[in-house]
Design a protein around this motif. Sequence first.
Motif, mmCIF file in Angstrom:
data_model
loop_
_atom_site.group_PDB
_atom_site.id
_atom_site.type_symbol
_atom_site.label_atom_id
_atom_site.label_comp_id
_atom_site.label_asym_id
_atom_site.label_seq_id
_atom_site.Cartn_x
_atom_site.Cartn_y
_atom_site.Cartn_z
ATOM 1 N N UNK A 285 26.847 -34.150 -45.852
ATOM 2 C CA UNK A 285 26.026 -33.280 -45.262
ATOM 3 C C UNK A 285 24.799 -33.060 -46.308
ATOM 4 N N UNK A 286 25.126 -33.337 -47.577
ATOM 5 C CA UNK A 286 24.032 -33.023 -48.426
ATOM 6 C C UNK A 286 23.065 -34.152 -48.743
ATOM 7 N N UNK A 287 21.905 -34.308 -47.979
ATOM 8 C CA UNK A 287 21.170 -35.382 -48.143
ATOM 9 C C UNK A 287 20.167 -35.571 -49.353
ATOM 10 N N UNK A 288 19.661 -36.870 -49.211
ATOM 11 C CA UNK A 288 18.932 -37.050 -50.517
ATOM 12 C C UNK A 288 17.636 -36.196 -50.434
ATOM 13 N N UNK A 289 17.289 -35.991 -51.504
ATOM 14 C CA UNK A 289 15.782 -35.190 -51.695
ATOM 15 C C UNK A 289 14.654 -36.076 -52.163
ATOM 16 N N UNK A 290 13.549 -35.377 -51.767
ATOM 17 C CA UNK A 290 12.217 -36.250 -52.096
ATOM 18 C C UNK A 290 12.356 -36.705 -53.839
ATOM 19 N N UNK A 291 12.949 -35.432 -54.285
ATOM 20 C CA UNK A 291 12.806 -35.686 -55.900
ATOM 21 C C UNK A 291 13.615 -36.998 -56.081
ATOM 22 N N UNK A 292 14.879 -37.083 -55.616
ATOM 23 C CA UNK A 292 16.044 -38.145 -55.804
ATOM 24 C C UNK A 292 15.125 -39.291 -55.454
ATOM 25 N N UNK A 293 14.540 -39.494 -54.229
ATOM 26 C CA UNK A 293 13.945 -40.828 -53.864
ATOM 27 C C UNK A 293 12.891 -41.201 -55.194
ATOM 28 N N UNK A 294 12.238 -40.152 -55.607
ATOM 29 C CA UNK A 294 11.290 -40.734 -56.490
ATOM 30 C C UNK A 294 11.825 -41.236 -57.684
ATOM 31 N N UNK A 295 13.415 -41.433 -57.918
ATOM 32 C CA UNK A 295 13.839 -41.861 -58.979
ATOM 33 C C UNK A 295 14.436 -43.410 -58.653
ATOM 34 N N UNK A 296 14.247 -43.741 -57.468
ATOM 35 C CA UNK A 296 14.576 -45.156 -57.013
ATOM 36 C C UNK A 296 13.980 -46.293 -57.740
ATOM 37 N N UNK A 297 12.797 -45.837 -58.108
ATOM 38 C CA UNK A 297 11.919 -46.811 -58.685
ATOM 39 C C UNK A 297 12.775 -47.274 -59.972
#
Length: 527
Positions: A285-297
């Motif tokens: 239920x706890x989905x990825x945040x925009x902050x987390x996606x910024x770390x995907x690089x």
Amino acid sequence: MGTYLNPDNTMFRGHLKNKFYVDKSGLIEYTNECIESEDDKYICVSRPRRFGKSYAADMLKAYYSRGCDSRDLFEGLSASKLPSFDTHLNKYNVIYFDIAQIIKKDVDAETGLAELNEELVHELRAEHRFMFFRKRKLIPMLEKIYKKTHKGFVFIIDEWDCPLRERKDDTRSQELYLQFLKDLFKNRAYVSLAYMTGILPIRKYGEHSALNMFKEISMTGADPVQEYMGFTVKEVKKLCGGNKKLEAEIKKWYNGYTVDGMDIYNPYSVGQAMRANPDLPMKGYWTATETYRALEVYIRTNTYGVQDVLSGLMEGKSVGVDISGFTNDMVTFDCRDDVLTLLIHLGYLSYDSLTKTVRIPNLELKEQFKSSLLRIGLGSYDETRIDSEKVFEATLAADAKKVASYFHKIHQRRTAVRDYNRELSLKCAVQFAYLVAEEYYNDYLELPAGDGFADVGYIPKNSENPVYPPMVVELKIDKSAEGALAQIEEKEYYNFMPNYHGDVILVGINYDDKTKDHTCVIRKAVK
């Protein structure tokens, strides 16, 4: 009672009506010990999104604010039994604001803080209309009110770090905002208590902080209030009402955070799971945040070896980390440990303060990382997708030899599942192998089924009229694919959809650690 000054208790009253409300009012014992103490009255509590930060802020403003009478709300809660309960109940001028509503992506600090100052000045003048203010500025007004009344202020700031996250490249806004907080709080006699809550700890500047008077409470250190950082084992046990199976599933999916030696559950996910259909498997239920996606690089490029670390974490390993160098912002990363430390504060990793290691805490987060790895395409994503189509087609055709062949290629190619002697690595490889099946299925690791748990289960998204039959995949290492299939049949792992009647595809896969080969057996069961 105003927008910011002396708020009412409406929000806390609403929280109490939550069917799965958990009493966390014991936190008030700690804040009452800190209030009006020059050394302890500044508290900054940082924890992940949806971990109850706003709940706590709403509770504290309902308790301290002179703008309401909250005695009835706390009746029966643990706070009402505290010796200090009556001493501080609704006795303070409270100033509360959610900084996320003031400084936003489209509103810089200069504009937002000017509006906040103007409104607070207006509310203070209205509350103290018989007092003359030579300067209609916030800090001089607070000082004069305190000098005349001898009543201090309780400041409660929610989402305090929002400007550092939402305007991470706007250094001017960040500097203006931090200076505003420093001017408002540092060495101010009118402050009885300052309680800030957010995701990030207070930002460091070299060896110092602009707000170094605050005590930091976070996912890397929360003593003595670690039990208020999420749901405890005891609280979840009570919510489950003696249902041992439900308790075990919730533990596997949403527990695993360790804060100063205490096991903590993700409160949001537990609440959502309790509301869900009990006949359906657990899910994230706890989905990825925009902050987390910024770390995907950092993952995609393997900067600082982050990709390699996540590979080990996906396989159940713990990894050492030094959290001391993290500057508590969103842009300054000098090493692998800085990225990992941010992931701890965001709630994606759990930190053990005794061993100074991190790990992926639970199945919900393993699923999140798996989705991330699929999305960024470690190795050759396109090649994996093509092979996945062939695996799925061969599975539907019950061509076990082809399934084993393509599964072998995928398993060898995936960086995140390269450690072949672990069953978890095989489960990850299965999920990569059936990547294309996610269009039609929801996949579950350790699916409750029959007399036990199937390694990987695929439940059709359209359960009433499925495009393809449900699937169960069982894995073995150094045994046999036939043995895996026999276990599915013996323990009736295909019984995981109570209202479904029809074919179920059974897949047994074995990995030989010596020869590095895979074998597969496929059969259909009729349910």
